[in-house]
Design an enzyme around this catalytic site. Sequence first.
Site, short mmCIF file in Angstrom:
data_model
loop_
_atom_site.label_atom_id
_atom_site.label_comp_id
_atom_site.label_asym_id
_atom_site.label_seq_id
_atom_site.Cartn_x
_atom_site.Cartn_y
_atom_site.Cartn_z
N HIS A 1 0.81 -1.23 0.00
CA HIS A 1 0.00 0.00 0.00
C HIS A 1 0.84 1.28 0.00
O HIS A 1 0.56 2.22 0.74
CB HIS A 1 -0.95 0.01 1.20
N HIS B 1 -10.23 1.79 0.28
CA HIS B 1 -10.08 0.69 1.23
C HIS B 1 -11.11 0.77 2.36
O HIS B 1 -10.79 0.52 3.54
CB HIS B 1 -8.67 0.69 1.81
N GLU C 1 -12.05 -3.84 -3.21
CA GLU C 1 -11.07 -2.82 -3.60
C GLU C 1 -10.76 -2.91 -5.10
O GLU C 1 -9.80 -3.60 -5.49
CB GLU C 1 -9.79 -3.00 -2.80
#
Length: 359
Positions: A115, A185, A323
């Site tokens: 991420h 998210h 996502e």
Amino acid sequence: MTTTEPPPPVALAPAAFRGEIDGAPTALWTLTGDGGVTVNLCDFGARIVQILAPDRQGRLGDVVLGYDSLAAIQGGQPSMGAFIGRFANRIAHGRFTLDGVERRLARNGGAHHLHGGLKGSRFRVFDAERLAPGAVRMSLTYADGEEGYPGELRSSVLYRLDGDTLRLEYEATTDRRTVVNFTGHAFFNLAGRGTILDHRLTMNARSFLPIDSTAIPTGEIRAVAGTPFDFTRPHPIGARIDADDEQLRHADGYDHTLVIDKAPGAFGLVAVFEDPASGRVLEVSSTEPGAQLYSGNALTGAVPRDLGKGGVAFQRRGGFCIEPQGFPDAPNHPHFPSTVLEPGAIFRGVIAYRFTTQT
């Protein structure tokens, strides 16, 4: 109120989200519209902290997990509700090669890059600009070389509430050839309480990406037919989540990318989630080629990390993530859809969450 009714939504205090992180002020931003839905955002991580949506009886409920103060966000799960960049999901061993140059990134997810790294977007304050009662644009610039990525990357995400639909419209430009991958998210629970195991899921996906024991795609694209990943027809999320399946064991449940059946770059249906108890329905659409399905396996109720709004602890599998994104580890798999962004080009993407009800 009967014991079967969910608790009323927590009223968020704007003052609880005012602060300063790395010299940048933070705030709570509320989106309102004419579709019966209200959205609360925080510019720290450009994150969704609350979505109020009506059930089949018209009662508003909070359908996302989140925190009720800036301090709680800082002590909580960093991905929760955040807009993720500059590369969502994982890059194996924090390495990829672009134009013959090996790029080395932070290994902040076990042995891998996760991420966007140590100071990815979920740890940054975005510049926020209100455009309308139902629209806020949040912008963030990543420096050339930051986290090991080439190129200055200028990015923005427009949160726009359009009737019963929350749209995330994002774009980015670069001055050097680089890779990009963005996603939202949010952790959803359409019932507003309990687990998400009874939620019925339909996905527009006939294949998925198998992973190894460290959650990195193997490179295979496998058909969902005959596996617990087949949601081409509606199934409760919990119906097969504990099946004797190697892929489920790798992730302790669902934490995999499914390949969305649509033309590359086209805006199309990703998934439909239905909660039988409340009647709420979430329809997700996107321009992205894949979507990570995560069943909240690592929610444990740990304090303060999993202490949500109103002091309610997140329970295991108490929220799901869907996502839409490019494929994880795409820079290391040439047959995956490319995540390369060229100078002079504009990367654009859309994720839409539509909230309706069924009788």
